[in-house]
Design a protein around this motif. Structure first.
Motif, PDB file in Angstrom:
ATOM      1  N   LEU A 269       0.831  -1.199   0.000  1.00  0.00           N
ATOM      2  CA  LEU A 269       0.000   0.000   0.000  1.00  0.00           C
ATOM      3  C   LEU A 269       0.871   1.256   0.000  1.00  0.00           C
ATOM      4  O   LEU A 269       0.649   2.191  -0.789  1.00  0.00           O
ATOM      5  N   GLU A 270       1.869   1.289   0.866  1.00  0.00           N
ATOM      6  CA  GLU A 270       2.782   2.441   0.920  1.00  0.00           C
ATOM      7  C   GLU A 270       3.596   2.549  -0.384  1.00  0.00           C
ATOM      8  O   GLU A 270       3.894   3.644  -0.851  1.00  0.00           O
ATOM      9  N   PHE A 271       3.936   1.395  -0.955  1.00  0.00           N
ATOM     10  CA  PHE A 271       4.621   1.376  -2.247  1.00  0.00           C
ATOM     11  C   PHE A 271       3.772   2.051  -3.318  1.00  0.00           C
ATOM     12  O   PHE A 271       4.272   2.845  -4.132  1.00  0.00           O
ATOM     13  N   GLY A 272       2.472   1.778  -3.326  1.00  0.00           N
ATOM     14  CA  GLY A 272       1.577   2.410  -4.281  1.00  0.00           C
ATOM     15  C   GLY A 272       1.550   3.919  -4.131  1.00  0.00           C
ATOM     16  O   GLY A 272       1.530   4.663  -5.117  1.00  0.00           O
ATOM     17  N   PHE A 273       1.567   4.393  -2.874  1.00  0.00           N
ATOM     18  CA  PHE A 273       1.586   5.842  -2.634  1.00  0.00           C
ATOM     19  C   PHE A 273       2.887   6.473  -3.118  1.00  0.00           C
ATOM     20  O   PHE A 273       2.896   7.597  -3.642  1.00  0.00           O
ATOM     21  N   LEU A 274       4.004   5.764  -2.928  1.00  0.00           N
ATOM     22  CA  LEU A 274       5.276   6.258  -3.442  1.00  0.00           C
ATOM     23  C   LEU A 274       5.232   6.398  -4.959  1.00  0.00           C
ATOM     24  O   LEU A 274       5.656   7.419  -5.522  1.00  0.00           O
ATOM     25  N   ARG A 275       4.699   5.368  -5.639  1.00  0.00           N
ATOM     26  CA  ARG A 275       4.589   5.413  -7.096  1.00  0.00           C
ATOM     27  C   ARG A 275       3.700   6.561  -7.542  1.00  0.00           C
ATOM     28  O   ARG A 275       3.959   7.229  -8.546  1.00  0.00           O
ATOM     29  N   ALA A 276       2.625   6.792  -6.807  1.00  0.00           N
ATOM     30  CA  ALA A 276       1.652   7.803  -7.219  1.00  0.00           C
ATOM     31  C   ALA A 276       2.103   9.224  -6.893  1.00  0.00           C
ATOM     32  O   ALA A 276       1.636  10.182  -7.530  1.00  0.00           O
ATOM     33  N   SER A 277       2.995   9.392  -5.929  1.00  0.00           N
ATOM     34  CA  SER A 277       3.344  10.740  -5.463  1.00  0.00           C
ATOM     35  C   SER A 277       3.956  11.593  -6.569  1.00  0.00           C
ATOM     36  O   SER A 277       3.731  12.812  -6.613  1.00  0.00           O
ATOM     37  N   VAL A 278       4.716  10.969  -7.475  1.00  0.00           N
ATOM     38  CA  VAL A 278       5.299  11.706  -8.592  1.00  0.00           C
ATOM     39  C   VAL A 278       4.199  12.294  -9.468  1.00  0.00           C
ATOM     40  O   VAL A 278       4.216  13.479  -9.829  1.00  0.00           O
ATOM     41  N   ALA A 279       3.215  11.478  -9.801  1.00  0.00           N
ATOM     42  CA  ALA A 279       2.127  11.932 -10.664  1.00  0.00           C
ATOM     43  C   ALA A 279       1.241  12.963  -9.965  1.00  0.00           C
ATOM     44  O   ALA A 279       0.710  13.866 -10.611  1.00  0.00           O
ATOM     45  N   VAL A 280       1.067  12.828  -8.649  1.00  0.00           N
ATOM     46  CA  VAL A 280       0.280  13.824  -7.902  1.00  0.00           C
ATOM     47  C   VAL A 280       0.930  15.199  -8.031  1.00  0.00           C
ATOM     48  O   VAL A 280       0.257  16.209  -8.292  1.00  0.00           O
ATOM     49  N   GLY A 281       2.239  15.251  -7.870  1.00  0.00           N
ATOM     50  CA  GLY A 281       2.954  16.516  -8.009  1.00  0.00           C
ATOM     51  C   GLY A 281       2.839  17.087  -9.412  1.00  0.00           C
ATOM     52  O   GLY A 281       2.598  18.286  -9.596  1.00  0.00           O
ATOM     53  N   SER A 282       2.986  16.231 -10.425  1.00  0.00           N
ATOM     54  CA  SER A 282       2.866  16.684 -11.809  1.00  0.00           C
ATOM     55  C   SER A 282       1.467  17.196 -12.091  1.00  0.00           C
ATOM     56  O   SER A 282       1.285  18.212 -12.771  1.00  0.00           O
ATOM     57  N   LEU A 283       0.480  16.488 -11.587  1.00  0.00           N
ATOM     58  CA  LEU A 283      -0.911  16.880 -11.818  1.00  0.00           C
ATOM     59  C   LEU A 283      -1.209  18.246 -11.221  1.00  0.00           C
ATOM     60  O   LEU A 283      -1.853  19.091 -11.860  1.00  0.00           O
TER      61      LEU A 283
END
Length: 419
Positions: A269-283
């Protein structure tokens, strides 16, 4: 409702007033959403089977080989064929590949098959995905220019990049979440269903004209024309090269499964958040830039953004704290968002209509494929230098590339993005 052709260029929603562009955004979002979720699940499965970062790098290598080798031919074919129809065929191919990966993650289906053979079959399907991607990237790029008028290219690029980043954010996050809730097998089945909305949206878009009408041009000349155009257009060449080296050496995302388990000691679950954090910033960046376009010294802003991206990667590499790592990746995404929008706008404004497929294929060789090649480079360097030193080294190389580009490229320093 306002006529899209007369909407002022300062209207942040200008391109959204075109109905077919909204279908295009669904395609843009859903395909990357499905593929990033699929890639996240594959990464987690391969890491569970091998516990070796080098094998994670091989996933990227398996996809980048066909994407690079076929790019010139794919771009040439895309310019000569109807883009919507090609994308329909590519989406059907993705559905078949996803079904194959679903079967390979089914324990009952692969019972009695060696781990090595299962890995090789996974790599083979990822390779097939790379073949498809060689055609998807130039077809997608060309289709957008046939849907919106030239005056809206910058605005449309912001929204398409936003859709891409939303998909890139949701895919890894939900990939990690569904691995946690459903397991790898059923999560992969969900990916297959995610390719249906873009298939429907493509059907809703009308066929588009073919603008490429070769006259007296032999096959080899048509095949290499995109490469020669990029080489001779220094602003395009420098922008692509800058992004390519930043992603190639500064891409730590492919090593996240190992960082999550071995450095940060967290779960799926935490791994998924790490993967998503880059895209959240870009968005976040892209939504802001829809209202505040980058019209003042965009070249300097591009260089500054990539430099900051390299710093974030260095911080991530040395961090042993989950929250700090999360924020480092988030801000790397914020800065990457600036880079993506400027690069996409450069390509849309500088590329002749009849060459969009071929130029986009060159872009995919430079930038798109550097994600997967960067994954292999990260895996190789992690084995050679160690996991943390390899990521820090990559961030330092990114800083060096930015400084070099600033010195040798006056065209980038003086870049103007006015249509």
């Amino acid at each position: 409702m306002d006529n899209p052709a007369t909407t002022t260029k300062n209207d942040p929603y200008a391109s959204l007033r075109i109905p077919e562009f909204n279908y295009y955004l669904v395609i843009r979002f859903a395909i990357v959403f499905a593929l990033t979720m699929q890639f996240t699940i594959v990464e987690w499965k391969v890491n569970a089977l091998t516990h070796d970062p080098f094998n994670l790098g091989l996933i990227g290598l398996a996809e980048v080989i066909p994407a690079v080798l076929l790019a010139p031919f794919a771009g040439h074919l895309v310019d000569k064929r109807e883009k919507r129809y090609l994308l329909i065929l590519c989406t059907i191919a993705y559905i078949l590949i996803g079904t194959g990966l679903f079967l390979l993650t089914w324990d009952e289906m692969v019972a009695g098959i060696s781990t090595k053979l299962v890995l090789n079959m996974v790599y083979a399907l990822v390779f097939c995905g790379g073949v498809v991607r060689a055609f998807v990237s130039p077809a997608n790029f060309s289709l957008m220019a046939l849907i919106v008028p030239r005056s809206m290219y910058a605005n449309a690029s912001t929204w398409t990049s936003s859709a891409w980043q939303i998909g890139g954010m949701a895919g890894p996050a939900l990939g990690g979440l569904f691995i946690h809730l459903l397991g790898i097998h059923w999560s992969m089945l969900l990916v297959v269903g995610l390719f249906l909305p873009p298939l429907y949206s493509l059907i809703r878009i009308k066929p588009k004209p073919i603008l490429y009408k070769p006259q007296g041009e032999d096959f080899l000349e048509g095949l290499t024309k995109g490469i020669r155009f990029v080489w001779n257009t220094k602003v395009v060449l420098n922008a692509l090269a800058l992004d390519m080296f930043a992603v190639l050496f500064g891409g730590a995302v492919s090593m996240l499964p190992v960082f999550a388990t071995d450095v940060l000691h967290v779960g799926s679950l935490e791994f998924g958040f790490l993967r998503a954090s880059v895209a959240v910033g870009s968005l976040l960046t892209m939504f802001i830039l829809a209202y505040k376009p980058l019209v003042h010294k965009p070249g300097i802003k591009l260089l500054s953004a990539v430099f900051g991206f390299g710093l974030c990667i260095i911080v991530f590499g040395i961090s042993k704290n989950y929250v700090l790592s999360l924020f480092a990746l988030f801000f790397s995404g914020v800065l990457d968002g600036v880079s993506v929008i400027i690069r996409q706008t450069i390509l849309q404004l500088k590329t002749p209509d009849e060459m969009r497929g071929r130029v986009a294929s060159v872009s995919s060789m430079f930038v798109g494929s550097s994600n997967e090649l960067g994954a292999f480079e990260s895996g190789f360097m992690a084995r050679l230098m160690g996991l943390v030193p390899s990521v820090v080294f990559g961030g330092c190389v990114t800083l060096g590339v930015v400084i070099t580009t600033y010195i040798i490229s006056p065209a980038m320093r003086k870049l103007d993005l006015k249509p």
